[in-house]
Design an enzyme around this catalytic site. Structure first.
Site, PDB file in Angstrom:
ATOM      1  N   HIS A 124       0.667  -1.051  -0.046  1.00 18.29           N
ATOM      2  CA  HIS A 124       0.049   0.111  -0.046  1.00 18.29           C
ATOM      3  C   HIS A 124       0.912   1.105  -0.096  1.00 18.29           C
ATOM      4  CE1 HIS A 124      -3.937  -1.822   1.524  1.00 18.29           C
ATOM      5  NE2 HIS A 124      -3.349  -2.726   0.484  1.00 18.29           N
ATOM      6  N   GLU A 126       0.754   3.974   1.788  1.00 15.31           N
ATOM      7  CA  GLU A 126       1.329   4.618   3.133  1.00 15.31           C
ATOM      8  C   GLU A 126       2.519   3.743   3.323  1.00 15.31           C
ATOM      9  OE1 GLU A 126      -3.452   4.339   3.188  1.00 15.31           O
ATOM     10  OE2 GLU A 126      -1.870   3.321   2.184  1.00 15.31           O
ATOM     11  N   CYS A 149      -6.535   1.848   5.225  1.00 18.68           N
ATOM     12  CA  CYS A 149      -6.856   0.594   5.632  1.00 18.68           C
ATOM     13  C   CYS A 149      -6.605   0.137   6.995  1.00 18.68           C
ATOM     14  CB  CYS A 149      -6.742  -0.610   4.771  1.00 18.68           C
ATOM     15  SG  CYS A 149      -4.956  -1.220   4.916  1.00 18.68           S
ATOM     16  N   CYS A 152      -2.704  -0.287   7.259  1.00 19.55           N
ATOM     17  CA  CYS A 152      -1.915   0.995   7.097  1.00 19.55           C
ATOM     18  C   CYS A 152      -2.213   2.003   8.598  1.00 19.55           C
ATOM     19  CB  CYS A 152      -2.403   1.488   5.826  1.00 19.55           C
ATOM     20  SG  CYS A 152      -1.690   0.987   4.252  1.00 19.55           S
TER      21      CYS A 152
END
Length: 182
Positions: A124, A126, A149, A152
């Site tokens: 992801h 992040e 999410c 993250c």
């Protein structure tokens, strides 16, 4: 050249257009136009715009996400979602999830278990930003194009991020980031 030649011609001045710092009643010399009015974005809007530009690099066929980490109004890292460096990515057909639409596998549904229909190979945005940060991330703000999410959120909190901002909301502080009722 005489001193009179350096003075603006009062017949060519634009009335009432004093620049900041000019005294009231002064006029603008010929050829000097006022600055057109323009809106300067606030810091959150500015960094979210940069996150959107970073998202354009994402290699996911389902969702493009960008993240920007900022300390003292200075960018310390950017990240976007995609496969690990050097590995085949979604655009090359390597991601099982990338071959499915949202009717088969909904967004944020079961993406971290290899072998499942919705498994995703992407790291992801992040997490990529945290991995490639040029300095300590403690006290940073993360600007992300989508709400983070749960995984993250945990990674950002572990990285010392104090605030997470996305276009429709924010987690103000670690308490909100780790509040699973939100």
């Amino acid at each position: 050249m005489t001193a009179d030649a350096l003075q603006p011609d009062p017949r060519s001045a634009v009335e009432g257009t004093a620049d900041a710092g000019e005294q009231k009643g002064e006029t603008r010399p010929r050829g000097v136009a006022p600055h057109p009015a323009h809106a300067v974005p606030g810091w959150d809007e500015y960094f979210l715009g940069i996150a959107a530009a970073v998202a354009a690099r994402a290699k996911c066929t389902r969702r493009r996400v960008g993240a920007v980490l900022v300390v003292d109004k200075r960018i310390i890292a950017t990240g976007y979602n995609g496969a690990a460096p050097g590995e085949p990515d979604c655009l090359e057909g390597a991601c099982p999830r990338g071959r499915l639409d949202y009717h088969v596998v909904p967004g944020l549904g079961d993406y971290d278990r290899p072998g499942t229909e919705g498994f995703c190979i992407a790291i992801h945005a992040e997490v990529n930003a945290l991995l490639f940060s040029t300095r300590d991330t403690k006290g940073a703000t993360a600007y992300v194009t989508d709400p983070p999410c749960p995984g993250c959120r945990k990674a950002l909190a572990a990285g010392g991020i104090d605030r997470v901002v996305w276009p429709e909301g924010a987690h103000e502080g670690r308490g909100q980031m780790m509040d699973w009722s939100r």
